[in-house]
Design a protein around this motif. Structure first.
Motif, PDB file in Angstrom:
ATOM      1  N   GLY A  14       1.276  -1.353   0.405  1.00 21.34           N
ATOM      2  CA  GLY A  14       0.010   0.039  -0.281  1.00 21.34           C
ATOM      3  C   GLY A  14       1.171   1.140   0.111  1.00 21.34           C
ATOM      4  N   PRO A  15       0.265   2.208   0.352  1.00 18.70           N
ATOM      5  CA  PRO A  15       1.040   3.629   0.021  1.00 18.70           C
ATOM      6  C   PRO A  15       2.464   3.754   1.195  1.00 18.70           C
ATOM      7  N   PRO A  40      -4.348  -5.082  -9.577  1.00 21.85           N
ATOM      8  CA  PRO A  40      -5.138  -4.073  -8.703  1.00 21.85           C
ATOM      9  C   PRO A  40      -5.623  -4.779  -7.810  1.00 21.85           C
ATOM     10  N   ARG A  41      -6.091  -4.484  -6.251  1.00 24.09           N
ATOM     11  CA  ARG A  41      -7.056  -4.688  -5.695  1.00 24.09           C
ATOM     12  C   ARG A  41      -7.500  -3.199  -4.780  1.00 24.09           C
ATOM     13  N   ASP A  42      -8.788  -4.109  -4.986  1.00 24.22           N
ATOM     14  CA  ASP A  42      -9.693  -2.479  -3.961  1.00 24.22           C
ATOM     15  C   ASP A  42      -9.470  -3.150  -2.195  1.00 24.22           C
ATOM     16  N   LYS A  43      -9.155  -1.837  -2.184  1.00 25.77           N
ATOM     17  CA  LYS A  43      -8.735  -1.410  -0.131  1.00 25.77           C
ATOM     18  C   LYS A  43      -9.961  -0.500   0.602  1.00 25.77           C
ATOM     19  N   ASP A 112      -3.868   2.996  -5.216  1.00 30.92           N
ATOM     20  CA  ASP A 112      -2.692   1.853  -4.939  1.00 30.92           C
ATOM     21  C   ASP A 112      -1.734   1.741  -6.152  1.00 30.92           C
ATOM     22  N   ASN A 113      -2.733   1.341  -6.682  1.00 30.94           N
ATOM     23  CA  ASN A 113      -2.167   0.390  -8.227  1.00 30.94           C
ATOM     24  C   ASN A 113      -1.829   1.174  -9.208  1.00 30.94           C
ATOM     25  N   LEU A 114      -1.530   2.168  -9.462  1.00 34.74           N
ATOM     26  CA  LEU A 114      -0.255   3.669  -9.685  1.00 34.74           C
ATOM     27  C   LEU A 114       0.871   3.127  -9.028  1.00 34.74           C
ATOM     28  N   LEU A 115       0.547   3.325  -7.894  1.00 33.27           N
ATOM     29  CA  LEU A 115       2.040   3.179  -6.506  1.00 33.27           C
ATOM     30  C   LEU A 115       3.287   1.678  -7.488  1.00 33.27           C
TER      31      LEU A 115
END
Length: 407
Positions: A14-15, A40-43, A112-115
């Motif tokens: 995560g971040p 990508p995953r949800d948070k 989060d997927n961008l990171l």
């Protein structure tokens, strides 16, 4: 099967974990970033990205900041609309260094997927998805992490794995305390009407859930992130069923029921925990550092955690470089990490905790919102307080309310 060897293990992408890894990019250290999910995953989160978050992206990488600017799946938000328990509200625009500024609302699925995708550009970082850390064990010359995808060893490990951190469970002393922990629910809706023209985020405070609040944040494509966060001790004391409370408030509150009349939930309600930064903790030890939610760094008043997660990841990376420079990974040496984290964050966390306690009084909340709409001076004060912790601190002083009452 022989364990894979790395200099640094980061658990959680995560971040906080991503920020730590990016700051360790191109350092010559072999870094493994392990995450139990596949991106990508949800948070489950409110999805609000503060001005602070946006500014920190450039501190991580100019290219990352450019990639974020180009990301279509976000909505710019230029302020916050705060509703008092009596349903009156005050609008507070965002400013940064005396300039009108904006945060964003962006689903964590996309942010989060961008990171995460940005991380793949760095050769010294090995990203391993679908990797659940089951146990972390100290060894004579490092640490051993046992996972569903084999064993990994490293000189130091970073726990960036959220509120239920496996690293903290096996190595750290942090425990859940109801007066320093919040329960949260989130559900995505479509068809919510009547948002502010500048996409202000909305915080609705109600007497029965103080110091918690209900939020409504606009998203792209006529969607909204809707949720509720309440201090765990309040949930226990009042025996609250938060799902029922959320639905009742949406259906019966005058300024919400009409806007949600034709709205449709897009998912079942998701729950999550928020470990609040309302007390200092030991967040490091022999060969480990905790970051983000694993270190309980969520703002006690706003519930915002992404900014402090990124900041803690950056600080962790700086400290790790010092560890390798001095070849010292001891608990004593790592106390410098705790000290630096709280040097940067404790002032604001402490003020936010004081504001959280003041929010228990509905009459005081109603009074401030009323005065905020009546007084240009107070309205400007509230605008500046959002961006300046020294000004925000005055909100915790009795003299401030005395002056409001009699001047």
């Amino acid at each position: 099967m022989q364990a894979q060897k790395f200099d640094v293990l980061i658990v959680g992408a995560g971040p906080a974990g991503a920020a730590c890894a990016i700051k360790l990019a191109n350092t010559g250290l072999a870094v493994a970033l392990l995450d139990k999910a596949t991106f990508p995953r949800d948070k489950t989160c409110g999805d609000a990205l503060s001005v602070d978050v946006v500014n920190q992206l450039a501190m991580l990488s100019d290219k990352l900041a450019t990639e974020f600017s180009a990301l279509a799946a976000k909505v710019p938000s230029y302020g916050v609309k705060i509703f008092a328990p009596n349903h009156q509200h005050v609008d507070i625009p965002f400013f940064h260094k005396n300039q009108k500024s904006c945060g964003y609302i962006c689903q964590r699925l996309d942010f989060d997927n961008l990171l995460f995708q940005h991380l793949k550009e760095y050769k010294n970082i090995q990203v391993i998805e679908n990797c659940t850390v089951e146990q972390v064990l100290p060894q004579a010359d490092g640490l051993l992490a046992k996972t569903n995808r084999g064993e990994f060893t490293a000189n130091i490990i970073v726990g960036a794995d959220g509120a239920h951190s496996v690293v903290a469970k096996h190595l750290g002393p942090i425990k859940v305390e109801k007066d320093h922990y919040s329960a949260g629910l989130r559900v995505y809706y479509e068809g919510v009407t009547s948002f502010h023209d500048d996409n202000y985020i909305e915080l609705h405070f109600f007497k029965d859930i103080l110091p918690g609040y209900l939020w409504v944040f606009p998203l792209p494509d006529n969607k909204a992130n809707v949720g509720i966060g309440v201090l765990s001790e309040v949930v226990s004391e009042k025996k609250l069923n938060l799902k029922e409370v959320l639905q009742k408030l949406l259906q019966t509150t005058p300024n919400l029921q009409e806007r949600f009349k034709d709205a449709r939930p897009l998912e079942t309600v998701k729950g999550y925990g928020l470990p609040l930064g309302s007390k200092p903790r030991n967040i490091s030890g022999e060969r480990f550092l905790l970051t983000g939610d694993a270190a309980s760094l969520i703002d006690p008043f706003s519930g915002e955690g992404i900014g402090n997660a990124i900041r803690s990841g950056r600080v962790a990376a700086e400290h790790i470089l010092n560890c390798f420079e001095h070849q010292n990974f001891s608990a004593e040496f790592n106390r410098a990490y705790d000290k630096e984290i709280y040097r940067r964050m404790w002032k604001e966390l402490k003020v936010s905790h004081s504001l959280q306690k003041l929010c228990r009084y509905p009459w005081l909340f109603n009074f401030v919102v009323k005065k905020g709409n009546q007084s240009k001076y107070l309205k400007q004060f509230l605008i500046e307080a959002l961006a300046n912790v020294e000004i925000k601190r005055l909100l915790t002083k009795p003299g401030f309310y005395y002056r409001m009452l009699f001047k």
